[in-house]
Design a protein around this motif. Structure first.
Motif, PDB file in Angstrom:
ATOM      1  N   VAL A   1      88.410 -36.912 125.892  1.00 17.37           N
ATOM      2  CA  VAL A   1      88.364 -37.504 127.230  1.00 17.37           C
ATOM      3  C   VAL A   1      88.820 -36.486 128.276  1.00 17.37           C
ATOM      4  CG1 VAL A   1      89.449 -39.218 128.737  1.00 17.37           C
ATOM      5  CG2 VAL A   1      88.610 -39.892 126.477  1.00 17.37           C
TER       6      VAL A   1
ATOM      7  N   VAL B   1      83.040 -40.093 129.263  1.00 19.98           N
ATOM      8  CA  VAL B   1      84.456 -40.343 129.493  1.00 19.98           C
ATOM      9  C   VAL B   1      84.745 -41.841 129.459  1.00 19.98           C
ATOM     10  CG1 VAL B   1      86.311 -40.193 131.208  1.00 19.98           C
ATOM     11  CG2 VAL B   1      84.852 -38.217 130.767  1.00 19.98           C
TER      12      VAL B   1
ATOM     13  N   HIS C   1      95.984 -37.684 130.809  1.00 17.92           N
ATOM     14  CA  HIS C   1      94.717 -38.291 130.418  1.00 17.92           C
ATOM     15  C   HIS C   1      94.897 -39.513 129.521  1.00 17.92           C
ATOM     16  CE1 HIS C   1      92.019 -35.521 132.394  1.00 17.92           C
ATOM     17  NE2 HIS C   1      92.793 -34.532 132.009  1.00 17.92           N
TER      18      HIS C   1
ATOM     19  N   SER D   1      86.973 -43.400 126.471  1.00 19.81           N
ATOM     20  CA  SER D   1      88.229 -44.046 126.873  1.00 19.81           C
ATOM     21  C   SER D   1      88.301 -45.470 126.343  1.00 19.81           C
ATOM     22  CB  SER D   1      88.359 -44.041 128.396  1.00 19.81           C
ATOM     23  OG  SER D   1      88.404 -42.720 128.899  1.00 19.81           O
TER      24      SER D   1
END
Length: 681
Positions: free
Chosen positions: A255, A219, A282, A223
């Motif tokens: 993500v 993640v 998100h 990101s």
């Protein structure tokens, strides 16, 4: 029970037909079962039904715009097997499954910009090979698995890797790692970790992350990658902005899936949120969330509460699964069009094969109610209404240029008092003499394959006996739809279009999506010296009453008036040549009667799908958990099939409905069946 189990199939749509097809694929099926299909009206197919109009040169009239996506492995495999088993001769108008479909690689989204509507066109790769395993090889080992969460992540990263190497705005990210977070990707590195190295590191991490269930590092890295790519692609250039939007949506999807632990908890774990709300949660940019491709997803699934286009709403998990399957799970082509009406390319072959195998079909039988036994454990009786009685056996099909087709009206000449029935609406319940089927005499098991929009009055006793049924009927919502078909005097090439042929989407509601269906003209029977040259289909949601009328005739007139306004106000960006100095050029719509002005729309086809069985099942946030599994009705002799069931896909479409039918067949005969896509999260 009799020596052979008697199965009463209520409804004749795709769910019912795919279940019966799967059952009768077994060589011993006739020794085990007697199968009877009870169908309201004169044709099978449900919302996939179509009809040819002999009095109007055999033109095809559909319930809406139907296409098949390239990830429909189960549905395509069924049709391959069906056509192979039919064994039509080579000179038949539609001898094989391959002859029934046309691959579509070009797709255009219309985007409203400062200078007006602009086309956003894509050509998806594909070799045009029909999806689904050939019948001779079968499904178990011959069809590749859909990519799933990890496979999708790999594909997105492979695409990003290519962009980092080739796109002039992104190549500097190959080596510069100043945009990366300090941990965990720089730890122990003497030099900054560049974009390519990060992509490789992320790819290497996928397997270990999947095994230990910890996705924090992925993640963090994804990101950071998304942020760098989005910043590098900022600016007004339309092509660059569109690439930024696609990267933003794809990487936000990854993500979000990993942050919400979808690989472990399943897509349904995020179904309580609307898809757009989930993307924003998100970190997706607002313009990405409102991009044409996202609006198109809502349009495809009619995802508007009460048909109100200002109330878009669809479950995030179901939509995310659908988006990734559509983009990364297709084979041959991302989309396929049928070369005839859906009823004639899909439903008629299934009917012919099943009837040949010995399945009984009882047309003009409308189901009114299911009744439980005194223990309330099983279905004891089924109330129907016989709408019409055939003079002898009823042959529902007609030949249209050599192709077996469903007519747009019953074959009244085959019915007792057929002329009297011409004024009766036979695709709605309420007309005819009562008939009750009894357990132990007429059936042992019931396969209920009627759309959920019509189940309220039919399943009242089930809802009284089962909280799960009560919740399902209360929470699953449906929506009305409208459809428009236009025949033109000039081909698409002469309409002044700047977009590629294929699918056109994300335009003005309610006719926001259009497809060129000119291939169907070859199946119609127009005069050779005076035939239409181009055929376009569209469909959209129809607002609920009182905004839109409930009566079918009034609703159809309402759709007609809506189409008049839409064409006069919005046709220009779609077909520039159809608009002149005085407005919409009605004279360029094909009309055998040569009417003038707006009256030429009377020669086209408009449809309002307002009947309970015609309504489309929505996947609203918070509702997918109320769906019932095909084998999980809670009643001992009742199995379910249809787009509204818990068929694992949970978005109403052909593939999900076929999956439901296969699950229903498995619940009946207990045979192991591989259903492509069932095993993913």
């Amino acid at each position: 029970m009799s020596e052979r189990e008697r199965i009463a199939v209520l409804g004749g749509g795709i769910g019912a037909l795919s279940a019966v097809f799967a059952l009768t694929q077994q060589p011993d099926w006739a020794d085990r079962y007697e199968i009877t299909v009870y169908q309201m009206g004169w044709r099978l197919g449900g919302k996939a039904a179509s009809g040819v109009v002999s009095a109007a040169h055999g033109r095809v009239e559909e319930h809406g715009l139907h296409v098949w996506f390239g990830f429909y492995q189960n549905a395509f495999h069924m049709m391959r097997a069906c056509y192979d088993a039919l064994g039509r001769p080579p000179d038949h108008p539609m001898p094989t499954a391959e002859s029934a479909f046309t691959a579509v690689h070009d797709h255009t989204f219309l985007e409203d910009g400062p200078d007006g509507w602009m086309p956003w066109s894509y050509r998806f790769t594909g070799d045009g090979t029909l999806p689904g395993a050939p019948a001779a090889t079968g499904l178990p080992d011959s069809v590749p698995k859909l990519p799933g969460v990890w496979g999708t992540t790999h594909r997105v990263l492979s695409w990003v890797r290519i962009l980092l190497q080739e796109h002039p705005r992104l190549t500097w990210l190959q080596r510069d790692g100043s945009w990366l977070p300090e941990r965990p990707w720089k730890r122990g590195s003497a030099t900054p970790l560049g974009g390519l190295a990060l992509v490789d590191r992320l790819s290497d991490t996928l397997a270990s992350a999947a095994s230990r269930g910890s996705h924090r590092a992925l993640v963090t890295g994804l990101s950071a990658l998304r942020g760098a790519l989005v910043r590098a692609l900022e600016g007004p250039d339309p092509g660059v902005r569109r690439l930024r939007v696609m990267l933003d949506l794809s990487l936000t999807g990854l993500v979000g899936m990993l942050a919400d632990r979808v690989p472990e908890r399943g897509f349904r774990s995020i179904d309580d949120l609307d898809f757009r709300a989930w993307l924003l949660r998100h970190g997706a940019a607002p313009d990405a969330v409102d991009a044409p491709i996202v609006r198109t997803l809502y349009d495809i699934f009619f995802a508007y509460e009460d048909g109100d286009v200002d109330r878009p709403s669809v479950a995030a998990g179901a939509t995310l699964r659908g988006m990734f399957r559509l983009l990364f799970g297709y084979h041959g082509a991302v989309l396929w069009k049928m070369n005839a009406g859906m009823g004639d390319a899909i439903i008629a072959p299934l009917y012919q094969l099943l009837e040949r195998r010995g399945v009984r079909f009882r047309f003009f039988h409308a189901v009114e109610a299911l009744h439980l036994d005194p223990t309330r454990r099983g279905v004891d009786a089924v109330d129907l209404r016989i709408q019409a009685v055939p003079v002898g056996s009823y042959d529902p099909l007609v030949l249209q240029r050599g192709l077996p087709c469903w007519p747009s009206t019953p074959r009244y000449e085959q019915l007792v008092d057929g002329d009297r029935l011409r004024d009766v609406e036979l695709e709605r319940p309420g007309h005819g003499s009562p008939l009750t089927l009894r357990r132990g005499t007429d059936f042992d098991r019931v396969l209920l394959a009627i759309p959920v929009g019509a189940l309220g009055p039919i399943c009242g006793e089930l809802a009284d006996a089962s909280p799960r049924w009560r919740d399902m009927l209360a929470h699953l919502k449906t929506v009305r739809t409208q459809a428009l078909q236009l025949w033109f005097t000039a081909p698409l090439e002469e309409q002044g279009v700047s977009w590629r042929s294929g699918m056109l989407a994300s335009y003005v509601q309610p006719f926001s999506s259009w497809s060129d269906f000119s291939q169907v003209l070859d199946r119609e029977d127009w005069p050779a010296d005076r035939a239409p040259a181009y055929l376009a289909y569209s469909c959209g949601v129809l607002p609920e009453a009182p905004v839109g009328p409930e009566d079918s005739a009034e609703a159809a007139e309402w759709v007609h008036d809506t189409a008049v306004r839409w064409l006069e106000d919005h046709a220009g960006p779609v077909w520039p040549a159809m608009v002149g100095p005085d407005g919409f050029r009605w004279d360029r719509l094909y009309d055998p009667e040569d009417r003038v002005g707006r009256e030429r729309l009377r020669a086209q086809y408009v449809r309002a799908n307002t009947a309970p069985a015609e309504r489309y099942t929505l996947s609203l946030p918070g509702t997918t958990r109320f769906r019932l599994a095909p084998g999980g009705s809670g009643f001992e002799n009742l199995v379910l099939a249809g787009a509204w069931t818990d068929n694992h896909y949970t978005l109403s479409c052909i593939e999900g409905t076929v999956m439901s039918g296969l699950m229903a067949a498995r619940a009946i005969d207990g045979r192991a069946r591989r259903i492509v896509g069932e095993g993913d999260v």
